[in-house]
Design an enzyme around this catalytic site. Structure first.
Site, PDB file in Angstrom:
ATOM      1  N   GLY A 160       0.817  -1.222   0.000  1.00 24.83           N
ATOM      2  CA  GLY A 160       0.000   0.000   0.000  1.00 24.83           C
ATOM      3  C   GLY A 160       0.841   1.258   0.000  1.00 24.83           C
ATOM      4  O   GLY A 160       0.362   2.353  -0.303  1.00 24.83           O
ATOM      5  N   ARG A 161       2.092   1.094   0.373  1.00 26.08           N
ATOM      6  CA  ARG A 161       2.979   2.261   0.375  1.00 26.08           C
ATOM      7  C   ARG A 161       4.419   1.859   0.069  1.00 26.08           C
ATOM      8  O   ARG A 161       5.338   2.642   0.287  1.00 26.08           O
ATOM      9  CB  ARG A 161       2.913   2.983   1.710  1.00 26.08           C
ATOM     10  CG  ARG A 161       3.141   2.084   2.915  1.00 26.08           C
ATOM     11  CD  ARG A 161       3.134   2.909   4.148  1.00 26.08           C
ATOM     12  NE  ARG A 161       3.089   2.075   5.335  1.00 26.08           N
ATOM     13  CZ  ARG A 161       3.258   2.540   6.547  1.00 26.08           C
ATOM     14  NH1 ARG A 161       3.484   3.811   6.736  1.00 26.08           N
ATOM     15  NH2 ARG A 161       3.191   1.749   7.583  1.00 26.08           N
TER      16      ARG A 161
ATOM     17  N   ASP B 283      -2.646   6.702   2.854  1.00 22.30           N
ATOM     18  CA  ASP B 283      -2.132   7.770   1.992  1.00 22.30           C
ATOM     19  C   ASP B 283      -0.854   7.359   1.243  1.00 22.30           C
ATOM     20  O   ASP B 283      -0.270   8.163   0.521  1.00 22.30           O
ATOM     21  CB  ASP B 283      -1.869   9.040   2.826  1.00 22.30           C
ATOM     22  CG  ASP B 283      -0.912   8.791   3.982  1.00 22.30           C
ATOM     23  OD1 ASP B 283      -0.348   7.674   4.072  1.00 22.30           O
ATOM     24  OD2 ASP B 283      -0.725   9.709   4.805  1.00 22.30           O
TER      25      ASP B 283
ATOM     26  N   ARG C 253      14.532  -0.206   1.593  1.00 25.17           N
ATOM     27  CA  ARG C 253      14.744  -1.522   2.200  1.00 25.17           C
ATOM     28  C   ARG C 253      15.397  -2.473   1.193  1.00 25.17           C
ATOM     29  O   ARG C 253      15.200  -2.338  -0.020  1.00 25.17           O
ATOM     30  CB  ARG C 253      13.404  -2.142   2.631  1.00 25.17           C
ATOM     31  CG  ARG C 253      12.579  -1.262   3.525  1.00 25.17           C
ATOM     32  CD  ARG C 253      11.518  -2.055   4.268  1.00 25.17           C
ATOM     33  NE  ARG C 253      10.398  -2.472   3.455  1.00 25.17           N
ATOM     34  CZ  ARG C 253       9.247  -2.900   3.971  1.00 25.17           C
ATOM     35  NH1 ARG C 253       9.099  -2.969   5.288  1.00 25.17           N
ATOM     36  NH2 ARG C 253       8.258  -3.270   3.186  1.00 25.17           N
TER      37      ARG C 253
ATOM     38  N   ASP D  42       0.638 -11.163   6.843  1.00 26.87           N
ATOM     39  CA  ASP D  42       1.187 -10.320   5.768  1.00 26.87           C
ATOM     40  C   ASP D  42       2.506  -9.676   6.185  1.00 26.87           C
ATOM     41  O   ASP D  42       3.161  -9.021   5.371  1.00 26.87           O
ATOM     42  CB  ASP D  42       0.175  -9.247   5.348  1.00 26.87           C
ATOM     43  CG  ASP D  42      -0.326  -8.423   6.510  1.00 26.87           C
ATOM     44  OD1 ASP D  42      -0.948  -9.007   7.417  1.00 26.87           O
ATOM     45  OD2 ASP D  42      -0.096  -7.201   6.533  1.00 26.87           O
ATOM     46  N   ASN D  43       2.910  -9.862   7.431  1.00 29.98           N
ATOM     47  CA  ASN D  43       4.199  -9.329   7.881  1.00 29.98           C
ATOM     48  C   ASN D  43       5.216 -10.452   8.114  1.00 29.98           C
ATOM     49  O   ASN D  43       6.247 -10.232   8.740  1.00 29.98           O
ATOM     50  CB  ASN D  43       4.022  -8.522   9.171  1.00 29.98           C
ATOM     51  CG  ASN D  43       3.262  -7.225   8.924  1.00 29.98           C
ATOM     52  OD1 ASN D  43       3.219  -6.728   7.800  1.00 29.98           O
ATOM     53  ND2 ASN D  43       2.667  -6.672   9.969  1.00 29.98           N
TER      54      ASN D  43
HETATM   55  P1  AMP Z   1       1.125  -2.946   8.306  1.00 25.45           P
HETATM   56  O1  AMP Z   1       0.228  -3.105   9.479  1.00 25.45           O
HETATM   57  O2  AMP Z   1       2.020  -1.748   8.364  1.00 25.45           O
HETATM   58  O3  AMP Z   1       1.872  -4.179   8.001  1.00 25.45           O
HETATM   59  O4  AMP Z   1       0.174  -2.653   7.052  1.00 25.45           O
HETATM   60  C1  AMP Z   1      -0.930  -3.445   6.698  1.00 25.45           C
HETATM   61  C2  AMP Z   1      -1.397  -3.080   5.317  1.00 25.45           C
HETATM   62  O5  AMP Z   1      -1.760  -1.702   5.270  1.00 25.45           O
HETATM   63  C3  AMP Z   1      -0.356  -3.263   4.227  1.00 25.45           C
HETATM   64  O6  AMP Z   1      -1.034  -3.679   3.071  1.00 25.45           O
HETATM   65  C4  AMP Z   1       0.217  -1.878   4.057  1.00 25.45           C
HETATM   66  O7  AMP Z   1       0.742  -1.679   2.778  1.00 25.45           O
HETATM   67  C5  AMP Z   1      -1.002  -1.019   4.295  1.00 25.45           C
HETATM   68  N1  AMP Z   1      -0.673   0.321   4.806  1.00 25.45           N
HETATM   69  C6  AMP Z   1      -0.216   0.648   6.036  1.00 25.45           C
HETATM   70  N2  AMP Z   1      -0.049   1.981   6.145  1.00 25.45           N
HETATM   71  C7  AMP Z   1      -0.403   2.519   4.956  1.00 25.45           C
HETATM   72  C8  AMP Z   1      -0.458   3.838   4.436  1.00 25.45           C
HETATM   73  N3  AMP Z   1      -0.123   4.901   5.157  1.00 25.45           N
HETATM   74  N4  AMP Z   1      -0.877   3.988   3.156  1.00 25.45           N
HETATM   75  C9  AMP Z   1      -1.232   2.937   2.408  1.00 25.45           C
HETATM   76  N5  AMP Z   1      -1.214   1.673   2.840  1.00 25.45           N
HETATM   77  C10 AMP Z   1      -0.799   1.461   4.096  1.00 25.45           C
HETATM   78 MG    MG Z   2       3.047  -4.844   6.753  1.00 27.58          MG
END
Ligand code: AMP
Ligand code: MG
Length: 495
Positions: A97-98, A130, A181, A257-258
């Site tokens: 997502g980012r 975002d 990364r 997903d992590n």
């Molecule tokens: P995370 O909890 O950081 O592993 O993120 C979970 C999901 O949310 C993943 O698909 C990320 O790419 C997405 N995500 C987290 N923060 C953002 C952001 N600010 N904008 C877009 N996608 C995000």
């Molecule tokens: Mg993640």
């Protein structure tokens, strides 16, 4: 967007293996630029490992490219699609997502490494987000990737962080940053879950074959290569979690997903290194139920592997019979405790020998005392290492409220080592028990200074964390107890 010259980091369009998987796996798109970029942190050791030309990371071209403002030669940036289980629930489609994969390059050892920008803007998988990352969380990811590497723990790495004055809305207005990364692959358990859940068996097989081919070639010769893959991933995951537990690392968001298919620590968010030893510690303020508490991590990893097994099931068994998948997960139950025992034994300076009643009692005994008296985990192990080196146990003993209990444990430790028979190896202890870990308050100090564009604190901390077993004169403050205000730091999923 300007193209950069053939200088420093570049990608050969013919060697982009993830791109070759095909369009069901990703969307090509460009980064969204950020205004007036500046350097926040750089890792010379990652630059060197990547075989980048000296000074490339000093230049303006690198700054622009790694903020997403210019395209590197040969780069065909993409965001990949994945799904996953978040906090125990199926979350459906997620994806980068980012994050943007810039491409794959050969490192100094001619091994393939993927380069990814995190925080480079909106993608088709951004959902409500975002596409950005803020300065504080980017600094934390950068420092922790390099700290974990310094500790010898498998992890994705971080080449640099760049910042921008572009405002980003979180609980308050902050500023944007981008982490570059590096990893051989950023494929997650969630990539497999995505294709399995959507009944895309052909793509699922393509992905599994790709991962086997590149990273688990021995599985090809197994009777069931996909069951072998599951078992091999379980083994790497078990080893990674044993490292986490031994060093007192809490990941904070162990969603599927992590979880890296290569058993690398990845997606640093609300992580924490334990201060006082509390087995139930929850480092993520968004984790109300403590699903990802420190002592739950080994079981959660198994739960996540089970999800991976479920995703691989159509490949493992044509009739959906789960026996082979279940059997492939079984070794986790013995490998994890054996690995943890080996790590804990090394912390005690004892050789890597099979667990016995006596060795288990010594390890469990000290952990119980540390928890009872809420003793600082990192300092305890470092002091114990010095105690064994100098035969002066007083500074270690003084950490306990119940000193008689420590004396009794100490006696059992000596009796146990006399039985083996071997003396605890102080050198091994000093190379196993770090002096410096990235405590929340140390990261916080570096972040506060960086917000005023003072990066000296970040650099100092980075340097110590790169060699965490080497005590540096004058840097005692980085190896001592956390200040009172450390307990008021709240780290959540906000990033
Ligand atoms: P995370 O909890 O950081 O592993 O993120 C979970 C999901 O949310 C993943 O698909 C990320 O790419 C997405 N995500 C987290 N923060 C953002 C952001 N600010 N904008 C877009 N996608 C995000
Ligand atoms: Mg993640």
């Amino acid at each position: 967007m300007p193209r950069l010259g053939q200088y420093g980091m570049h990608f050969s369009p013919d060697h982009q293996s993830f791109v070759q998987l095909g369009s069901s796996f990703y969307t090509h798109l460009s980064a969204q630029s950020l205004s007036s970029p500046y350097w926040v942190g750089r890792s010379r050791s990652v630059a060197k490992a990547l075989g980048l030309e000296d000074n490339w990371l000093e230049g303006d071209e690198a700054l622009r490219a790694l903020t997403g403002n210019a395209l590197l030669p040969g780069s065909q940036p993409l965001a990949s699609v994945y799904s996953g289980h978040q906090f125990g629930q199926w979350a459906g489609q997620l994806g980068d997502g980012r994050a943007l994969l810039l491409g794959e390059m050969r490192d100094a050892q001619n091994l393939p490494q993927e380069i990814q920008l995190k925080g480079a803007g909106h993608t088709p998988y951004s959902r409500m987000g975002d596409g950005r990352a803020v300065l504080r969380s980017s600094i934390r990811e950068f420092l922790c990737s390099e700290a974990m590497h310094g500790l010898g723990i498998p992890t994705t790495r971080a080449l640099c962080v760049t910042g921008s004055d572009t405002p980003i809305r979180r609980e308050e207005i902050e500023t944007a940053a981008v982490v570059t990364r590096v990893a051989p692959s950023f494929i997650r358990f969630g990539h497999f879950e995505h294709f399995a859940y959507n009944g895309m068996t052909e793509e699922l097989k393509k992905l599994a074959d790709y991962v086997i081919d590149r990273f688990y070639p021995a599985c090809k010769d197994a009777a069931n290569p996909y069951a072998a893959l599951l078992e091999a991933v379980s083994e790497r995951t078990a080893k990674m979690i044993a490292h986490w537990q031994a060093v007192g690392f809490c990941h904070g968001v162990m969603n599927t997903d992590n979880m890296s298919i290569l058993g690398l620590t990845m997606d640093y968010g609300p992580f924490q290194f334990l201060d006082a030893f509390d087995p139930n510690h929850i480092c993520n303020h968004s984790d109300d139920r403590g699903r990802y508490a420190y002592n739950k991590q080994p079981n959660i990893a198994y739960w996540n592997l089970f999800c991976l097994g479920q995703a691989l099931l159509p490949l493992i068994s044509s009739d959906g019979e789960p026996d082979l998948a279940v059997a492939a997960l079984e070794p986790y139950k013995t490998i994890f405790p054996a690995e943890l025992h080996a790590r804990m034994s090394a912390k005690l300076g004892l050789p890597d020998a099979p667990a016995t009643e006596s060795s288990k009692a010594v390890i469990e005994g000290i952990l119980k005392l540390l928890a009872k008296d809420k003793v600082d985990y990192t300092i305890f192990w470092r002091r114990l290492s010095h105690a064994v080196a100098t035969n002066d146990f007083i500074p270690t003993r003084d950490m306990f409220l119940d000193r008689e209990a420590f004396d009794a444990w100490s006696l059992s430790f000596h009796e146990h080592s006399a039985q083996i028979p071997c003396r605890p190896d102080a050198d091994l202890m000093l190379k196993t028990n770090p002096a410096y870990v990235l405590r929340n308050h140390l990261g916080e100090q570096a972040i506060r200074a960086a917000k005023t564009k003072d990066f000296t604190e970040l650099e100092r901390l980075q340097e110590l964390l790169e060699s965490p077993f080497t005590e540096v004169t004058g840097m005692e403050a980085y190896a001592t107890f956390p200040p009172d205000w450390a307990s008021t730091i709240e780290i959540s999923c906000s990033s």
